[in-house]
Design a protein around this motif. Sequence first.
Motif, short mmCIF file in Angstrom:
data_model
loop_
_atom_site.label_atom_id
_atom_site.label_comp_id
_atom_site.label_asym_id
_atom_site.label_seq_id
_atom_site.Cartn_x
_atom_site.Cartn_y
_atom_site.Cartn_z
N ASN A 1 -7.64 3.93 -4.17
CA ASN A 1 -6.05 4.53 -3.78
C ASN A 1 -5.20 4.22 -4.78
O ASN A 1 -5.54 3.40 -5.81
CB ASN A 1 -5.85 4.15 -2.54
CG ASN A 1 -5.85 2.52 -2.37
OD1 ASN A 1 -5.74 1.91 -3.36
ND2 ASN A 1 -6.13 2.12 -0.96
N LYS A 2 -4.00 4.65 -4.40
CA LYS A 2 -2.99 4.34 -5.56
C LYS A 2 -2.60 2.91 -5.70
O LYS A 2 -2.43 2.44 -6.81
CB LYS A 2 -1.75 4.97 -5.17
CG LYS A 2 -0.54 4.94 -6.15
CD LYS A 2 0.69 5.92 -5.81
CE LYS A 2 1.68 5.76 -6.64
NZ LYS A 2 3.12 6.39 -6.12
N VAL B 1 2.30 -8.85 -6.25
CA VAL B 1 0.76 -8.79 -6.55
C VAL B 1 0.20 -10.04 -7.01
O VAL B 1 -0.91 -10.60 -6.46
CB VAL B 1 0.16 -7.51 -7.31
CG1 VAL B 1 -1.31 -7.78 -7.58
CG2 VAL B 1 0.52 -6.30 -6.51
N LYS B 2 0.84 -10.69 -8.17
CA LYS B 2 0.45 -12.07 -8.69
C LYS B 2 0.46 -12.93 -7.60
O LYS B 2 -0.66 -13.71 -7.74
CB LYS B 2 1.22 -12.38 -9.94
CG LYS B 2 1.09 -11.27 -11.11
CD LYS B 2 1.72 -11.76 -12.15
CE LYS B 2 1.50 -10.92 -13.39
NZ LYS B 2 2.25 -10.81 -14.62
N ARG C 1 0.79 -1.16 0.12
CA ARG C 1 -0.06 -0.23 -0.02
C ARG C 1 1.01 1.09 -0.06
O ARG C 1 0.39 2.37 -0.44
CB ARG C 1 -1.14 -0.05 1.25
CG ARG C 1 -1.94 1.06 1.11
CD ARG C 1 -3.13 0.72 2.27
NE ARG C 1 -2.49 0.40 3.56
CZ ARG C 1 -3.22 0.06 4.66
NH1 ARG C 1 -4.29 -0.12 4.47
NH2 ARG C 1 -2.56 -0.12 5.57
N ASP C 2 2.10 1.23 0.74
CA ASP C 2 2.82 2.60 0.59
C ASP C 2 4.21 2.13 -0.09
O ASP C 2 5.17 2.89 -0.02
CB ASP C 2 3.14 2.67 2.08
CG ASP C 2 2.29 3.01 2.93
OD1 ASP C 2 1.24 3.64 2.52
OD2 ASP C 2 1.90 2.44 4.15
N ASN C 3 3.86 1.06 -0.95
CA ASN C 3 5.28 0.79 -1.65
C ASN C 3 5.03 0.23 -3.10
O ASN C 3 5.54 -0.69 -3.61
CB ASN C 3 6.12 -0.40 -0.83
CG ASN C 3 6.67 0.04 0.42
OD1 ASN C 3 7.67 0.49 0.38
ND2 ASN C 3 6.02 -0.24 1.37
N THR C 4 4.12 1.16 -3.73
CA THR C 4 3.72 0.92 -5.07
C THR C 4 4.87 0.95 -6.20
O THR C 4 4.69 0.65 -7.31
CB THR C 4 2.61 1.71 -5.45
OG1 THR C 4 2.80 2.86 -5.42
CG2 THR C 4 1.47 1.18 -4.81
#
Length: 735
Positions: A234-235, A215-216, A203-206
């Motif tokens: 959100n981002k 993510v996969k 969430r804070d490390n995109t």
Amino acid sequence: MDSRSKKYLVFFICFLFSVCLQAQDSIDPVAGLKPPKNRELFHDYVDRQQKELLKSDGKADNEFRPSADDQINYFLTRAVTKQVDWIQYRIEKDSALNDQMKKKYLRGLENVLKYYGANWRRGEVTVTELPAILDAYEKAMRRDIDGKPFDDIINQLSYSSGMAVMSLNNQTFEKNPGYKTAQHILVRKYCTLYPDKVFLKLRDNTDVPFFDSLVKVAAYRSPSQLYDFAAASNKLAYSIRRIDDPLIKAVSQMATSNSGRWYFPFLDNIVKGKMTIGEIDEVKDDSVKYFRLLVKTHLEYVDRAINKDTAFGYQALEKQIEKKAREVFVATINALHEIDDPKVRFRIIQPLTAEELYYVAVTTDGEIYTSSFVKGVYPLMMSKAPGQHGDSLLMNLRFDKYRKFIKMAAGYNTLSNFFSSFADKSNSKKLMQAFVGRLEQGSLEDGVDVADSYASIYETIPPLAAEMLNNVQANYQRNVKANDKKGIVIYNLLNKLFLSADTNNHIDLSKEFGIPPVYNVPFNALAQNGNGPVIMQVFFYGDKDGQGIFKGFQNMFDSKNWKITNAPYWINITSVKGKPVSIYANKPLPEETGEDEKAQQALDSFLLKNNLHPTVVIHRGHSYYAPYTIDQIQPSAKIVFMGSCGGYHLIHDILQNAPDAHIIASKQIGKTAINRPFFAQLMEDVRQGRDIDWIPFWQELNKKVNVEGFEDYIPPYKNLGAIFIKAYTKQMGEE
């Protein structure tokens, strides 16, 4: 790597650091160190953290002993003292560093020690890694001085050690060319260590370069988590939704749809192209058709699971079946319990197939009323079963959740009828062998279902109970030979639970497992200190019904055996013959002004002040008052009677306050015509000083109560599942 190998590896690492330090033992690096005044404070900060670490093991001395191993403690003490001192010395004596750089690296060293000290006790930093952490910090510092990246050093560390070097030192290394890469490395290490927290970390490390890959992996591991995070605005959600992957795209589409939760249970079939959103749209507004599609898909997934192929969204599908069974079907037929006409009461379940009715039952265990099961779901299911044969139905269901169904059928006294319907009568014996077999390979819930079923089977089908006992004993021997601890504990516990149903066996479950007896409550367990008076507390509430019940309650006590004394907020009923018994009941004063609550509080205070601890607790009030009673139950309670509707569902909450309590409660409607005879019989048994043996007690009560709904009252000895869990937890050392 086993624990012994890990220990020697730690020892070896510590030994290497020791060799380096031993060469310098003749020098005390800080004894003659005289930093200029403007840097003294920074050295003091480091010294303070050294002292804090030395006493963080609970003893303020010159040693750091956080482990039981003296050698490890020796090396850790040297790391806190000598190794840190030498780092201070080398920073201070390095002529290539200006004043600001020396301050920066000293502050960084202080932060390393502070982070380690704050986290080693909580297990967030491996305590034995301190020498490696300090060595890595100094190496990273040297790289930083030379303007070279240090990310490869962080990559060689564990996550916790890397965090100790990096987390509080952002200002120390933030201008290093490897700083950003080092941060990304720690993100990757964290996600590997905590795979269920990947989305939270991202969430804070995109911006990490391996974002899509993480993510996969997380998405295929937990599509439901993916759904939750993809639905946000959100981002992170935007970054997730742009990933080109069939599963992620399908879930993202659902997550951004108003009907996403309707589609999600069918995720696997949608991803594989076996089903379309349009097909679900055609049925989602029709409760029966939607439920039918859920069950059909579930059975397909069960087939795949048998072949070791777990479908995406399998758990979400099960939860949706349970939700719809409970909210749409069972809630409706339960609410119509006072309707005698079955065509009216059970109209909503008439269109369902036998398989669908089966899932209505097994997914609402503990919530479906006895009459809803016995008069509605079960007979309708059997009438629609293939050839009206129970074994054929189970085959169609791939025996999914069969343990849950057998447990329910036993509890509702329909198991004999179910077995008699089998086309092949030998199947019932095979099924019961499977019922108690291989429990060590399944979830704990399977064992709970077996435990819960036995009391009913023992009472109604003794030959079957005998077979269950034999099967349990055979499985126990099998697990002993295999040296399977879980299996040994499960089957030993079930064996003793089953044997204790026959009081002639004299099985002392308290002695065997450290738990209270299941089938009886000795009188001396109810008496204060084993030989004093029996203290009881009865909770009343100040609504109209409560006030009426209170009057009837007082009339139960004849003056030959009992004396009633009035106080402003309660009454005290004491025995004048037989054993000393003292019953305290708060007065049901008007609830509108909170007077009933005040009365209960006053009584609670009186009991505590006078060291009176109730061993019998009676709740007389509607179900919405039950939580208030439960909050006031003392741990001393050995018998708890919940006279309200649905009290059976509160067993877990009661056990939180009174872990040794025997609980009597109804699955359905609490009725005065049942509550009053129970209380009268209990009072008389206690006054006479008798042990409370639940099986004969319940049989006698059954003769006195001729009221529909008595079968919904569950006696303590049928709550074997709760006892099983408690004993299992103790035996496995999980408390």
